[in-house]
Design an enzyme around this catalytic site. Structure first.
Site, PDB file in Angstrom:
ATOM      1  N   SER A  62     115.872  66.907 -35.972  1.00 50.27           N
ATOM      2  CA  SER A  62     114.877  67.274 -36.985  1.00 50.27           C
ATOM      3  C   SER A  62     115.354  68.303 -38.003  1.00 50.27           C
ATOM      4  CB  SER A  62     113.604  67.786 -36.303  1.00 50.27           C
ATOM      5  OG  SER A  62     112.893  66.714 -35.732  1.00 50.27           O
ATOM      6  N   LYS A  65     114.894  67.420 -41.580  1.00 47.20           N
ATOM      7  CA  LYS A  65     113.671  67.682 -42.341  1.00 47.20           C
ATOM      8  C   LYS A  65     113.847  68.785 -43.388  1.00 47.20           C
ATOM      9  CE  LYS A  65     110.819  65.888 -38.629  1.00 47.20           C
ATOM     10  NZ  LYS A  65     110.352  66.168 -37.278  1.00 47.20           N
ATOM     11  N   SER A 123     107.296  70.509 -36.699  1.00 45.79           N
ATOM     12  CA  SER A 123     108.287  69.445 -36.885  1.00 45.79           C
ATOM     13  C   SER A 123     107.634  68.062 -36.860  1.00 45.79           C
ATOM     14  CB  SER A 123     109.383  69.533 -35.810  1.00 45.79           C
ATOM     15  OG  SER A 123     110.536  68.825 -36.189  1.00 45.79           O
ATOM     16  N   LYS A 239     115.150  75.950 -39.254  1.00 43.80           N
ATOM     17  CA  LYS A 239     114.603  74.727 -38.649  1.00 43.80           C
ATOM     18  C   LYS A 239     115.337  74.358 -37.366  1.00 43.80           C
ATOM     19  CE  LYS A 239     111.894  71.103 -38.561  1.00 43.80           C
ATOM     20  NZ  LYS A 239     111.992  71.072 -37.088  1.00 43.80           N
TER      21      LYS A 239
END
Length: 288
Positions: A62, A65, A123, A239
């Site tokens: 993720s 993202k 997320s 992140k």
């Protein structure tokens, strides 16, 4: 890393510092990390401070993202308060993929800004799908998603990245979604130039009021998966990522005394270890 104290010799009014002692005072030993790959740089100068397999391509989970958000925020005439209606396809997608979710409700109207919070804090792959559908071009959802992923790859090319490719809007790969610690760090550094992005990724938790299908409202509560926030002094993002191929990943950034270090660990062995790896690399980044 605690620096060794410089040894001084005082003779009358003369103060001298041993060259050897001075160099020892400035020395910092590069840490050992569990992650298969790692990279840290000075965010202001772009200078590399630490590398471990920094240019080896790996699955990113993720952390993908970050680019999803960057592409959205780079759209011309972007209206962050524009509302997006949540479609059943987004909900079906996260169920079919057993994916991380912002728990968006079909029929709700959620602003672009709120979708970005849902993307980056819990997320949410449903939020990622909604954004790709909104900001891609085409007459079908499939075409719009393909278009959006194309924008992600164009953005990577625009940053001069040679070891990054996206085939998804959320990191759930179709076989060719990869990047490197160095490339991901550069993507994050570029994204952090945007004030909205910076505000979102440093947020530990948020409560967002969204409009329901019937015109009422509900509150969505989202907590950031980045455990550095609140546990590491100066942490400002960025992140997390995980997955069967990606293992445990983290793109991180922190500011102390006017210096910002930013970096990435890929393929660590656990959530605990990726956080510990990141802390070691930031400590080192601030020490050199």
């Amino acid at each position: 890393m605690r620096r060794a104290a410089a040894v001084t010799v005082v003779t009358g009014a003369l103060l001298t510092v041993s060259p050897l002692a001075a160099s020892s005072a400035q020395a910092a030993t590069a840490p050992s990390i569990v992650a298969a790959g790692g990279y840290v740089m000075n965010n202001s100068t772009g200078k590399s401070l630490y590398t471990k397999a920094a240019d080896t391509r790996r699955a990113t989970g993720s952390t993908t993202k970050i680019m999803t958000a960057k592409v959205v925020l780079s759209q011309p005439n972007l209206n962050l308060d524009a509302k997006v209606t949540i479609q059943k396809a987004y909900s079906d997608y996260i169920v079919s993929k057993n994916a991380s979710s912002a728990r968006l409700i079909v029929g709700d109207k959620v602003t672009v800004r709120q979708l970005l919070y849902g993307l980056m804090l819990p997320s949410g792959c449903d939020a990622a799908y909604a954004l790709a559908d909104k900001f891609g071009s085409g007459t079908t959802r499939e075409a719009r998603v393909k278009s959006f992923i194309g924008k992600m790859n164009a953005a990577a090319t625009g940053l001069g990245l040679k070891n990054t490719r996206f085939d998804s809007f959320d990191g759930i790969s179709n076989g060719s979604n990869y990047s490197t610690p160095r490339d991901l760090t550069k993507i994050a550094s570029s994204a952090m130039k945007n004030s909205t992005f910076r505000a979102i990724v440093k947020t530990k938790s948020t409560r967002q009021k969204v409009t329901t299908k019937t015109g009422g409202y509900r509150y969505m509560d989202w907590t950031n998966t980045n455990k550095l926030l609140g546990t590491y002094s100066g942490a400002i993002g960025v992140k997390t990522g995980s997955g069967a191929l990606a293992k445990y990943c983290l793109v991180f950034a922190a500011t102390r005394n006017g210096k910002t270090v930013i970096g990435t660990v890929l393929a660590s062995t656990s959530e605990t270890n990726r956080t510990a790896d990141a802390k070691k690399l930031m400590d080192f980044g601030f020490a050199v």
